[in-house]
Design a protein around this motif. Structure first.
Motif, PDB file in Angstrom:
ATOM      1  N   ILE A 292       2.246  -1.724 -22.506  1.00 62.61           N
ATOM      2  CA  ILE A 292       2.101  -0.812 -21.364  1.00 62.61           C
ATOM      3  C   ILE A 292       2.864  -1.337 -20.159  1.00 62.61           C
ATOM      4  N   GLU A 293       2.758  -2.625 -19.887  1.00 64.84           N
ATOM      5  CA  GLU A 293       3.475  -3.176 -18.739  1.00 64.84           C
ATOM      6  C   GLU A 293       4.981  -3.005 -18.879  1.00 64.84           C
ATOM      7  N   LEU A 294       5.507  -3.185 -20.084  1.00 64.05           N
ATOM      8  CA  LEU A 294       6.944  -2.956 -20.308  1.00 64.05           C
ATOM      9  C   LEU A 294       7.299  -1.472 -20.148  1.00 64.05           C
ATOM     10  N   LEU A 295       6.478  -0.605 -20.706  1.00 67.82           N
ATOM     11  CA  LEU A 295       6.737   0.838 -20.598  1.00 67.82           C
ATOM     12  C   LEU A 295       6.692   1.298 -19.143  1.00 67.82           C
ATOM     13  N   LEU A 296       5.745   0.780 -18.369  1.00 67.41           N
ATOM     14  CA  LEU A 296       5.668   1.158 -16.953  1.00 67.41           C
ATOM     15  C   LEU A 296       6.904   0.709 -16.186  1.00 67.41           C
ATOM     16  N   ARG A 297       7.381  -0.482 -16.472  1.00 69.17           N
ATOM     17  CA  ARG A 297       8.603  -0.968 -15.813  1.00 69.17           C
ATOM     18  C   ARG A 297       9.803  -0.093 -16.154  1.00 69.17           C
ATOM     19  N   ASP A 298       9.764   0.503 -17.353  1.00 69.48           N
ATOM     20  CA  ASP A 298      10.859   1.376 -17.783  1.00 69.48           C
ATOM     21  C   ASP A 298      10.681   2.818 -17.326  1.00 69.48           C
ATOM     22  N   GLY A 299       9.611   3.111 -16.555  1.00 71.69           N
ATOM     23  CA  GLY A 299       9.440   4.440 -15.993  1.00 71.69           C
ATOM     24  C   GLY A 299       8.443   5.343 -16.688  1.00 71.69           C
ATOM     25  N   ALA A 300       7.674   4.807 -17.630  1.00 69.67           N
ATOM     26  CA  ALA A 300       6.697   5.635 -18.343  1.00 69.67           C
ATOM     27  C   ALA A 300       5.626   6.151 -17.390  1.00 69.67           C
ATOM     28  N   SER A 301       5.004   7.244 -17.792  1.00 69.05           N
ATOM     29  CA  SER A 301       3.923   7.828 -16.998  1.00 69.05           C
ATOM     30  C   SER A 301       2.627   7.798 -17.797  1.00 69.05           C
ATOM     31  N   PHE A 302       1.501   7.965 -17.095  1.00 66.96           N
ATOM     32  CA  PHE A 302       0.177   8.020 -17.710  1.00 66.96           C
ATOM     33  C   PHE A 302      -0.357   9.440 -17.694  1.00 66.96           C
ATOM     34  N   VAL A 303      -1.089   9.777 -18.750  1.00 64.01           N
ATOM     35  CA  VAL A 303      -1.915  10.975 -18.753  1.00 64.01           C
ATOM     36  C   VAL A 303      -3.250  10.594 -19.381  1.00 64.01           C
ATOM     37  N   VAL A 304      -4.343  11.041 -18.760  1.00 70.80           N
ATOM     38  CA  VAL A 304      -5.688  10.726 -19.237  1.00 70.80           C
ATOM     39  C   VAL A 304      -6.246  11.939 -19.971  1.00 70.80           C
ATOM     40  N   ALA A 305      -6.732  11.693 -21.192  1.00 68.54           N
ATOM     41  CA  ALA A 305      -7.335  12.751 -22.014  1.00 68.54           C
ATOM     42  C   ALA A 305      -8.829  12.476 -22.127  1.00 68.54           C
ATOM     43  N   ASP A 306      -9.628  13.419 -21.640  1.00 65.54           N
ATOM     44  CA  ASP A 306     -11.085  13.306 -21.655  1.00 65.54           C
ATOM     45  C   ASP A 306     -11.637  14.626 -22.185  1.00 65.54           C
ATOM     46  N   VAL A 307     -12.390  14.570 -23.273  1.00 67.72           N
ATOM     47  CA  VAL A 307     -12.909  15.788 -23.899  1.00 67.72           C
ATOM     48  C   VAL A 307     -13.706  16.604 -22.876  1.00 67.72           C
ATOM     49  N   GLY A 308     -13.390  17.894 -22.840  1.00 62.99           N
ATOM     50  CA  GLY A 308     -14.071  18.815 -21.939  1.00 62.99           C
ATOM     51  C   GLY A 308     -13.405  18.970 -20.591  1.00 62.99           C
ATOM     52  N   LYS A 309     -12.307  18.248 -20.366  1.00 58.32           N
ATOM     53  CA  LYS A 309     -11.601  18.306 -19.083  1.00 58.32           C
ATOM     54  C   LYS A 309     -10.113  18.564 -19.318  1.00 58.32           C
ATOM     55  N   PRO A 310      -9.409  19.073 -18.296  1.00 66.61           N
ATOM     56  CA  PRO A 310      -7.950  19.202 -18.411  1.00 66.61           C
ATOM     57  C   PRO A 310      -7.303  17.817 -18.475  1.00 66.61           C
ATOM     58  N   LEU A 311      -6.092  17.743 -19.008  1.00 69.76           N
ATOM     59  CA  LEU A 311      -5.348  16.489 -18.962  1.00 69.76           C
ATOM     60  C   LEU A 311      -5.144  16.100 -17.505  1.00 69.76           C
ATOM     61  N   ARG A 312      -5.262  14.823 -17.214  1.00 69.50           N
ATOM     62  CA  ARG A 312      -5.063  14.334 -15.843  1.00 69.50           C
ATOM     63  C   ARG A 312      -3.802  13.481 -15.797  1.00 69.50           C
ATOM     64  N   TRP A 313      -2.763  14.028 -15.197  1.00 66.45           N
ATOM     65  CA  TRP A 313      -1.490  13.328 -15.074  1.00 66.45           C
ATOM     66  C   TRP A 313      -1.534  12.430 -13.845  1.00 66.45           C
ATOM     67  N   ILE A 314      -1.172  11.167 -14.022  1.00 66.15           N
ATOM     68  CA  ILE A 314      -1.157  10.199 -12.924  1.00 66.15           C
ATOM     69  C   ILE A 314       0.246  10.212 -12.318  1.00 66.15           C
ATOM     70  N   SER A 315       0.324  10.350 -11.015  1.00 66.70           N
ATOM     71  CA  SER A 315       1.632  10.446 -10.350  1.00 66.70           C
ATOM     72  C   SER A 315       2.416   9.143 -10.505  1.00 66.70           C
ATOM     73  N   ALA A 316       3.724   9.267 -10.444  1.00 70.24           N
ATOM     74  CA  ALA A 316       4.599   8.095 -10.542  1.00 70.24           C
ATOM     75  C   ALA A 316       4.273   7.078  -9.451  1.00 70.24           C
ATOM     76  N   ALA A 317       3.932   7.559  -8.265  1.00 64.45           N
ATOM     77  CA  ALA A 317       3.623   6.665  -7.150  1.00 64.45           C
ATOM     78  C   ALA A 317       2.331   5.877  -7.382  1.00 64.45           C
ATOM     79  N   ASP A 318       1.425   6.426  -8.173  1.00 58.89           N
ATOM     80  CA  ASP A 318       0.125   5.783  -8.396  1.00 58.89           C
ATOM     81  C   ASP A 318       0.003   5.029  -9.710  1.00 58.89           C
ATOM     82  N   ARG A 319       1.022   5.066 -10.561  1.00 56.72           N
ATOM     83  CA  ARG A 319       0.861   4.542 -11.923  1.00 56.72           C
ATOM     84  C   ARG A 319       0.585   3.043 -11.977  1.00 56.72           C
TER      85      ARG A 319
END
Length: 114
Positions: A36-63
């Motif tokens: 994950i640390e390598l992927l983040l340095r390369d520009g990867a983004s996060f999305v959180v998947a929680d059953v019963g909720k919409p996907l939560r995309w984490i902004s590039a500024a907050d990753r």
């Protein structure tokens, strides 16, 4: 269908979407902290998947702060077959998977377990 209102119905995810529609990406592999640390340095983004909720995309500024304060201490080891929620702060944790495809950068899907 309005994808902005679509919710996660089961885990593991079989597809990813954002407010504009389905993304042409597929899961590659489960990842751990080092990957994950390598992927983040390369520009990867996060999305959180929680059953019963919409996907939560984490902004590039907050990753990076999201990784350090929320995910790092609750991440299930890449090769773990089982886990206990009691082993994690506030009794929830994340399984992380790298997804790739036509997206310009990899996406790290965090499936939350609570």
């Amino acid at each position: 269908m309005d994808f902005a209102w679509r919710i996660v119905t089961c885990l593991p995810l079989t597809e990813l979407w954002n407010s504009e529609g389905l993304l042409d990406v597929r899961p590659d592999q489960r990842v751990g902290a080092a990957e994950i640390e390598l992927l983040l340095r390369d520009g990867a983004s996060f999305v959180v998947a929680d059953v019963g909720k919409p996907l939560r995309w984490i902004s590039a500024a907050d990753r990076f702060s999201f990784w350090k304060t929320e995910v790092k201490g609750r991440l299930i080891a890449r090769d773990a077959d089982c886990f206990s929620l009691d082993d994690y702060p506030d009794s929830y944790c994340y399984v992380a998977t790298a997804w790739s495809g036509t997206a310009p950068m990899p996406i790290i899907v965090l499936e939350i377990h609570h």
